[in-house]
Design a protein around this motif. Structure first.
Motif, PDB file in Angstrom:
ATOM      1  N   VAL A   1       1.043  -1.247  -0.027  1.00  0.00           N
ATOM      2  CA  VAL A   1       0.048   0.068   0.112  1.00  0.00           C
ATOM      3  C   VAL A   1       0.829   1.313  -0.036  1.00  0.00           C
ATOM      4  O   VAL A   1       1.712   1.497   0.949  1.00  0.00           O
ATOM      5  CB  VAL A   1      -1.136   0.129   1.170  1.00  0.00           C
ATOM      6  N   ALA A   2       0.686   2.160  -1.030  1.00  0.00           N
ATOM      7  CA  ALA A   2       1.510   3.432  -0.901  1.00  0.00           C
ATOM      8  C   ALA A   2       0.385   4.395  -0.568  1.00  0.00           C
ATOM      9  O   ALA A   2      -0.695   4.772  -1.458  1.00  0.00           O
ATOM     10  CB  ALA A   2       1.961   3.528  -2.389  1.00  0.00           C
ATOM     11  N   LEU A   3       0.575   4.999   0.532  1.00  0.00           N
ATOM     12  CA  LEU A   3      -0.215   5.949   1.132  1.00  0.00           C
ATOM     13  C   LEU A   3       0.383   7.110   2.057  1.00  0.00           C
ATOM     14  O   LEU A   3       1.374   6.758   2.737  1.00  0.00           O
ATOM     15  CB  LEU A   3      -1.410   5.064   1.840  1.00  0.00           C
ATOM     16  N   GLY A   4      -0.163   8.088   2.425  1.00  0.00           N
ATOM     17  CA  GLY A   4       0.461   8.936   3.446  1.00  0.00           C
ATOM     18  C   GLY A   4       0.182  10.506   3.222  1.00  0.00           C
ATOM     19  O   GLY A   4       0.038  10.715   2.008  1.00  0.00           O
ATOM     20  N   GLN A   5       0.315  10.997   4.251  1.00  0.00           N
ATOM     21  CA  GLN A   5      -0.026  12.661   4.072  1.00  0.00           C
ATOM     22  C   GLN A   5       0.935  13.138   5.415  1.00  0.00           C
ATOM     23  O   GLN A   5       0.769  12.649   6.471  1.00  0.00           O
ATOM     24  CB  GLN A   5      -1.438  13.140   4.310  1.00  0.00           C
ATOM     25  N   PRO A   6       1.651  14.023   4.973  1.00  0.00           N
ATOM     26  CA  PRO A   6       2.152  14.732   3.678  1.00  0.00           C
ATOM     27  C   PRO A   6       3.161  14.011   2.745  1.00  0.00           C
ATOM     28  O   PRO A   6       3.480  14.088   1.798  1.00  0.00           O
ATOM     29  CB  PRO A   6       2.667  15.965   4.006  1.00  0.00           C
ATOM     30  N   ASP A   7       3.556  12.748   3.369  1.00  0.00           N
ATOM     31  CA  ASP A   7       4.543  11.996   3.023  1.00  0.00           C
ATOM     32  C   ASP A   7       4.144  10.606   2.142  1.00  0.00           C
ATOM     33  O   ASP A   7       3.568   9.848   2.948  1.00  0.00           O
ATOM     34  CB  ASP A   7       5.517  11.415   3.955  1.00  0.00           C
ATOM     35  N   SER A   8       4.406  10.283   1.082  1.00  0.00           N
ATOM     36  CA  SER A   8       4.162   9.150   0.237  1.00  0.00           C
ATOM     37  C   SER A   8       4.743   8.927  -1.142  1.00  0.00           C
ATOM     38  O   SER A   8       5.373   7.862  -1.260  1.00  0.00           O
ATOM     39  CB  SER A   8       2.561   8.630   0.408  1.00  0.00           C
ATOM     40  N   ALA A   9       4.318  10.127  -2.004  1.00  0.00           N
ATOM     41  CA  ALA A   9       4.782   9.933  -3.299  1.00  0.00           C
ATOM     42  C   ALA A   9       6.105   9.589  -3.762  1.00  0.00           C
ATOM     43  O   ALA A   9       6.498   8.660  -4.404  1.00  0.00           O
ATOM     44  CB  ALA A   9       4.268  10.941  -3.951  1.00  0.00           C
ATOM     45  N   ALA A  10       6.813  10.053  -2.865  1.00  0.00           N
ATOM     46  CA  ALA A  10       8.296  10.244  -3.166  1.00  0.00           C
ATOM     47  C   ALA A  10       8.917   8.846  -3.035  1.00  0.00           C
ATOM     48  O   ALA A  10      10.187   8.357  -3.117  1.00  0.00           O
ATOM     49  CB  ALA A  10       9.170  11.182  -2.745  1.00  0.00           C
ATOM     50  N   THR A  11       8.369   7.988  -2.006  1.00  0.00           N
ATOM     51  CA  THR A  11       8.789   6.548  -1.799  1.00  0.00           C
ATOM     52  C   THR A  11       8.728   5.712  -2.924  1.00  0.00           C
ATOM     53  O   THR A  11       9.160   4.631  -2.949  1.00  0.00           O
ATOM     54  CB  THR A  11       8.054   6.108  -0.522  1.00  0.00           C
ATOM     55  N   TRP A  12       8.007   6.180  -3.947  1.00  0.00           N
ATOM     56  CA  TRP A  12       7.749   5.085  -5.104  1.00  0.00           C
ATOM     57  C   TRP A  12       7.917   5.655  -6.467  1.00  0.00           C
ATOM     58  O   TRP A  12       7.702   4.939  -7.530  1.00  0.00           O
ATOM     59  CB  TRP A  12       6.424   4.115  -5.172  1.00  0.00           C
ATOM     60  N   PHE A  13       7.855   6.912  -6.620  1.00  0.00           N
ATOM     61  CA  PHE A  13       8.100   7.425  -7.865  1.00  0.00           C
ATOM     62  C   PHE A  13       8.842   8.939  -7.802  1.00  0.00           C
ATOM     63  O   PHE A  13       8.904   9.790  -6.614  1.00  0.00           O
ATOM     64  CB  PHE A  13       6.958   7.688  -9.021  1.00  0.00           C
ATOM     65  N   PRO A  14       9.857   9.276  -8.743  1.00  0.00           N
ATOM     66  CA  PRO A  14      10.195  10.698  -8.430  1.00  0.00           C
ATOM     67  C   PRO A  14       9.277  11.817  -8.854  1.00  0.00           C
ATOM     68  O   PRO A  14       8.443  11.681  -9.851  1.00  0.00           O
ATOM     69  CB  PRO A  14      11.387  10.907  -9.698  1.00  0.00           C
ATOM     70  N   VAL A  15       9.283  13.000  -8.234  1.00  0.00           N
ATOM     71  CA  VAL A  15       8.212  13.608  -7.927  1.00  0.00           C
ATOM     72  C   VAL A  15       8.447  15.221  -7.579  1.00  0.00           C
ATOM     73  O   VAL A  15       9.193  15.382  -6.738  1.00  0.00           O
ATOM     74  CB  VAL A  15       6.863  13.209  -7.295  1.00  0.00           C
ATOM     75  N   ASN A  16       7.646  16.211  -8.188  1.00  0.00           N
ATOM     76  CA  ASN A  16       7.756  17.564  -7.525  1.00  0.00           C
ATOM     77  C   ASN A  16       6.865  17.457  -6.158  1.00  0.00           C
ATOM     78  O   ASN A  16       5.511  17.553  -6.209  1.00  0.00           O
ATOM     79  CB  ASN A  16       7.389  18.621  -7.930  1.00  0.00           C
ATOM     80  N   ASP A  17       7.157  17.008  -5.020  1.00  0.00           N
ATOM     81  CA  ASP A  17       6.343  16.619  -3.732  1.00  0.00           C
ATOM     82  C   ASP A  17       5.583  17.743  -3.284  1.00  0.00           C
ATOM     83  O   ASP A  17       6.127  17.626  -1.701  1.00  0.00           O
ATOM     84  CB  ASP A  17       6.724  15.593  -3.059  1.00  0.00           C
TER      85      ASP A  17
END
Length: 462
Positions: free
Chosen positions: A155-171
């Motif tokens: 499960v990829a989930l979280g606020q405010p941290d989550s996206a950068a753990t599975w893809f490169p992003v302007n987070d």
């Protein structure tokens, strides 16, 4: 004179040896931090992302993810280099507009230096190949998040941290973009995400699931749920609705019965907030006890199992997360210090739904919460350690109802519908909302908001 000679050399051949560092003939690096004190190190400057196209493959047996991210963006300055947020994963190759670019890692930053400087206002495409074992965020403000390996998937989930753990992003939510996702997993398990489902395909024991969220989405609202789920696909108001409940939870239990009310709750909220802002509906209930929260992941909220304890339904949490589709998802935060704009309105939606569903009135809930509130804690700029505190949720909702009491129902709901229409698919701040409320109401309201959101004493009841 040496510095002049170097500058002239770089002007002749931007990107030549010795010219790929910082300033290059007026081109300069984008900021490595958007400057939001609630999320130090998150977000980047110098560009605006338009679209993420993610092609990932995940093997639960090894917990290894491989991916290719194709990111389309536009420069907002003359750009010599730029950063993307990426935690833990290894990067193979990076290209910018099809040309190999230099890259290096600086903790959770991926620093990319293209061969040539990118002029302001220029569209560009960066492709990043990456792989590794994704990491969890165990000390997040809400609890465990990021990319969590589970017994049957992830499960990829979280606020405010989550996206950068599975893809490169302007987070950071101030830079929203559309998303396309293709995720390949072993046959027999599901891979669920945001937006409209696309066709699935299978080959050699693997199945690729496809999802598309065309309406701009803040990065923390992206999700990826992989595992054994009972998936129900239907249509509501002419658009796809996808709900899923972990197979380990009871069939037709409290979780499933709660998700079954998604369409009815959305329809009710639309009468208060305006048309539903996305192209799909749904929700996902996970079984992992580490996820002790629900999150408004765009178009398809994710709910932790504790909300349906003892197999009891809970339509209130569904109303809360669905209200976020207007307040938080469609109209997102420009800065995390204004998070009451998300949580205050979503909490108030719970009060509205409870009343509509035959329970306590919103006025009675307001009276009870008013008496129980600690007025020393502000809703606006609550501090990072209290960004999910009761002042943000409950005091924020009190301010919303106080506005309603002050301006009357007709003007109040016109303010909400104007906000969700004029600010749709964008980001905003508390001053933006106050200014819009004053414009629609035709009267000064700043003292009201100051008293109910940040004042240190109980405000006078309107």
């Amino acid at each position: 004179m040496a510095s002049v000679v170097v500058a002239l050399s770089c002007a002749v051949a931007v990107g030549a040896a010795g010219c790929t560092g910082d300033d290059r003939d007026g081109f300069r690096p984008g900021a490595a931090d958007v400057g939001d004190p609630y999320v130090p190190g998150h977000g980047n400057g110098g560009y605006d992302v338009k679209n993420y196209k993610l092609d990932v493959r995940y093997d639960p047996a090894t917990d290894r993810l491989t991916g290719r991210a194709t990111i389309t963006a536009t420069t907002t300055q003359d750009l010599s280099r730029f950063d993307l947020d990426l935690a833990g994963l290894e990067v193979g190759a990076v290209t910018v507009d099809g040309t190999r670019a230099r890259h290096r890692r600086d903790d959770r930053e991926l620093v990319v230096t293209p061969t040539d400087g990118l002029p302001r206002g220029r569209p560009f495409t960066v492709v990043v190949d990456y792989a590794g074992v994704p990491t969890a965020v165990t000390d997040g403000e809400l609890g465990s998040g990021g990319f969590l390996h589970t017994a049957d998937g992830a499960v990829a989930l979280g606020q405010p941290d989550s996206a950068a753990t599975w893809f490169p992003v302007n987070d950071h939510p101030s830079d929203k973009a559309s998303y396309e996702l293709a995720v390949t997993v072993p046959d027999g398990i599901s891979a669920l995400s945001n937006g409209v489902p696309g066709p699935t395909s299978s080959a050699d024991g693997w199945t690729t699931w496809r999802w598309s969220e065309r309406t701009p989405m803040a990065s923390y609202l992206s999700t990826l749920v992989i595992g054994d789920y009972r998936v129900v696909t239907s249509r509501h108001a002419g658009q796809p609705m996808v709900t899923a409940v972990a197979a380990s939870l009871p069939v037709n239990g409290g979780a499933a019965r709660s998700l079954a009310r998604t369409g009815a709750i959305v329809d009710f909220l639309a009468t208060r907030f305006g048309p539903y802002p996305f192209e799909s509906y749904g929700g996902i209930v996970v079984a992992d006890d580490r996820i002790r929260y629900a999150l408004e992941t765009q178009s398809r909220p994710v709910y932790g199992p504790a909300f349906f304890a003892n197999d009891q339904p809970n339509s209130g949490v569904v109303a809360h997360e669905l209200a976020h589709q207007w307040f938080g998802d469609s109209v997102s935060l420009s800065r995390w210090g204004d998070i009451w704009l998300n949580e205050g309105f979503a909490t108030y939606a719970e009060w509205l739904w409870e009343e509509h569903d035959g329970g306590r009135t919103a006025q009675r809930t307001f009276e009870l919460q008013y008496a129980a509130t600690d007025w020393s804690q502000p809703s606006v700029e609550p501090g990072r350690e209290r960004m999910f505190g009761t002042a943000v949720y409950k005091r924020g909702a009190l301010a919303v109802h106080a506005l309603r009491r002050t301006v009357g129902d007709d003007t109040f709901f016109r303010i909400l519908r104007t906000w969700t229409t004029e600010r749709a698919a964008g980001s905003a701040t508390t001053p933006d909302f106050v200014a819009l409320a004053e414009r629609v109401a035709g009267r000064q309201l700043r003292p009201l908001f100051d008293a109910w959101l940040v004042g240190g004493a109980a405000p006078t009841l309107p």
